[in-house]
Motif scaffolding. Structure first.
Motif, short mmCIF file in Angstrom:
data_model
loop_
_atom_site.label_atom_id
_atom_site.label_comp_id
_atom_site.label_asym_id
_atom_site.label_seq_id
_atom_site.Cartn_x
_atom_site.Cartn_y
_atom_site.Cartn_z
N PHE A 54 93.47 72.37 47.14
CA PHE A 54 94.91 72.09 47.17
C PHE A 54 95.53 72.29 45.79
N ILE A 55 94.86 71.77 44.75
CA ILE A 55 95.37 71.91 43.39
C ILE A 55 95.42 73.38 43.00
N LEU A 56 94.41 74.15 43.39
CA LEU A 56 94.40 75.59 43.12
C LEU A 56 95.59 76.27 43.78
N ALA A 57 95.86 75.90 45.03
CA ALA A 57 96.97 76.52 45.75
C ALA A 57 98.30 76.22 45.08
N VAL A 58 98.50 74.97 44.67
CA VAL A 58 99.74 74.60 43.99
C VAL A 58 99.83 75.33 42.66
N SER A 59 98.70 75.37 41.95
CA SER A 59 98.67 76.04 40.65
C SER A 59 99.03 77.52 40.78
N PHE A 60 98.47 78.18 41.79
CA PHE A 60 98.77 79.60 42.00
C PHE A 60 100.24 79.82 42.31
N GLY A 61 100.83 78.85 43.00
CA GLY A 61 102.22 79.00 43.40
C GLY A 61 103.20 78.85 42.24
N ILE A 62 102.81 78.12 41.20
CA ILE A 62 103.76 77.88 40.11
C ILE A 62 103.45 78.66 38.84
N THR A 63 102.26 79.25 38.75
CA THR A 63 101.93 79.99 37.53
C THR A 63 102.79 81.24 37.40
N GLN A 64 103.04 81.64 36.16
CA GLN A 64 103.85 82.82 35.89
C GLN A 64 103.00 84.06 35.62
N ASP A 65 101.69 83.86 35.43
CA ASP A 65 100.80 84.97 35.07
C ASP A 65 99.56 84.89 35.96
N HIS A 66 99.61 85.58 37.08
CA HIS A 66 98.55 85.44 38.08
C HIS A 66 97.23 86.04 37.64
N LEU A 67 97.25 87.10 36.84
CA LEU A 67 96.01 87.70 36.37
C LEU A 67 95.29 86.75 35.41
N THR A 68 96.03 86.19 34.45
CA THR A 68 95.42 85.23 33.54
C THR A 68 94.94 84.00 34.30
N TRP A 69 95.74 83.56 35.27
CA TRP A 69 95.35 82.42 36.11
C TRP A 69 94.00 82.66 36.77
N LEU A 70 93.84 83.84 37.35
CA LEU A 70 92.59 84.16 38.04
C LEU A 70 91.41 84.14 37.07
N MET A 71 91.60 84.67 35.89
CA MET A 71 90.52 84.71 34.91
C MET A 71 90.16 83.30 34.44
N GLU A 72 91.16 82.43 34.32
CA GLU A 72 90.91 81.07 33.83
C GLU A 72 90.25 80.18 34.88
N VAL A 73 90.62 80.36 36.15
CA VAL A 73 90.08 79.47 37.19
C VAL A 73 88.84 80.05 37.87
N MET A 74 88.43 81.25 37.48
CA MET A 74 87.27 81.87 38.12
C MET A 74 86.02 80.98 38.07
N PRO A 75 85.74 80.26 36.97
CA PRO A 75 84.58 79.36 36.99
C PRO A 75 84.63 78.33 38.11
N VAL A 76 85.83 77.84 38.43
CA VAL A 76 85.98 76.87 39.52
C VAL A 76 85.68 77.53 40.85
N VAL A 77 86.23 78.73 41.03
CA VAL A 77 86.04 79.46 42.29
C VAL A 77 84.56 79.77 42.51
N ILE A 78 83.83 80.01 41.44
CA ILE A 78 82.39 80.29 41.55
C ILE A 78 81.58 79.02 41.72
N ALA A 79 81.94 77.98 40.97
CA ALA A 79 81.11 76.77 40.92
C ALA A 79 81.13 75.98 42.23
N VAL A 80 82.29 75.85 42.86
CA VAL A 80 82.38 75.00 44.06
C VAL A 80 81.46 75.51 45.18
N PRO A 81 81.50 76.80 45.56
CA PRO A 81 80.56 77.27 46.58
C PRO A 81 79.10 77.14 46.13
N LEU A 82 78.84 77.36 44.85
CA LEU A 82 77.48 77.24 44.34
C LEU A 82 76.97 75.81 44.46
#
Length: 203
Positions: free
Chosen positions: A23-51
């Motif tokens: 949910f926090i990721l979804a809200v964060s994606f919706g309000i960020t102004q730089d989606h490419l930088t956002w993706l690079m910064e949150v990628m560890p979270v996206v990888i870690a949770v399924p792992l």
């Protein structure tokens, strides 16, 4: 801390934490102004949770470590939302201590040392790879610093590939010693985890 001393955190609690992060990721994606930088910064979270979900049955972590990972994920998401150089709370701290730059990224690097050090410690101790306390501490610190070094290499590669487009991801803020201070804060985080949190983690 023995191999069989860790009582598994209930799946319901971890599932709730994962849903909260989604949910926090979804809200964060919706309000960020730089989606490419956002993706690079949150990628560890996206990888870690399924792992973490995949390894839960075979190697559940301690409740303390799951909690710290959740906090680390939140720190990363906030950094990705605003980019580290523009996180609002960082400006507040900058004003409090009359700093030359927004220090929020240093919080991220502190946790970048803290969490991997405890993960390494659990793996080394519970799988009985190492038995001596001093050697466990030393090797856990080495793992944390190796991860920090690799992250700095990734930032370097991003700078080479993206050029000026990587400025927000790097978060240098004009600091020529940013890489060295990032690794120093990671070292401090790892030492805090291994020395200050040692007894709590061992229990």
């Amino acid at each position: 801390m023995s191999a069989d001393s860790t009582s598994a955190v209930p799946v319901s609690i971890l599932a709730s934490a994962a849903v909260s992060l989604a949910f926090i990721l979804a809200v964060s994606f919706g309000i960020t102004q730089d989606h490419l930088t956002w993706l690079m910064e949150v990628m560890p979270v996206v990888i870690a949770v399924p792992l973490l979900a995949w390894t839960y049955n075979r190697f559940p972590l301690t409740g303390l470590l799951y909690f710290l990972i959740f906090l680390h994920a939140f720190i990363l998401i906030v950094g990705g939302t605003y980019t580290y150089a523009h996180v609002p709370i960082g400006f507040v701290v900058q004003d409090w201590f009359d700093l030359a730059r927004n220090p929020y990224d240093k919080l991220g690097h502190f946790w970048q040392g803290l969490v991997p050090a405890l993960v390494a410690k659990e793996i080394l101790v519970r799988n009985r790879h190492v038995t001596g306390r001093k050697m466990v501490t030393f090797l856990s610190l080495c793992v944390a610093m190796a991860i920090s070094a690799w992250y700095e290499l990734i930032e370097w590669w991003a700078a080479l590939i993206m050029g000026q487009g990587a400025d927000e991801f790097l978060g240098l803020q004009g600091d020529e010693w940013d890489t060295q201070s990032d690794m120093w804060f990671a070292c401090m985080g790892a030492l805090f985890a291994l020395l200050i949190l040692r007894r709590w983690h061992d229990r």
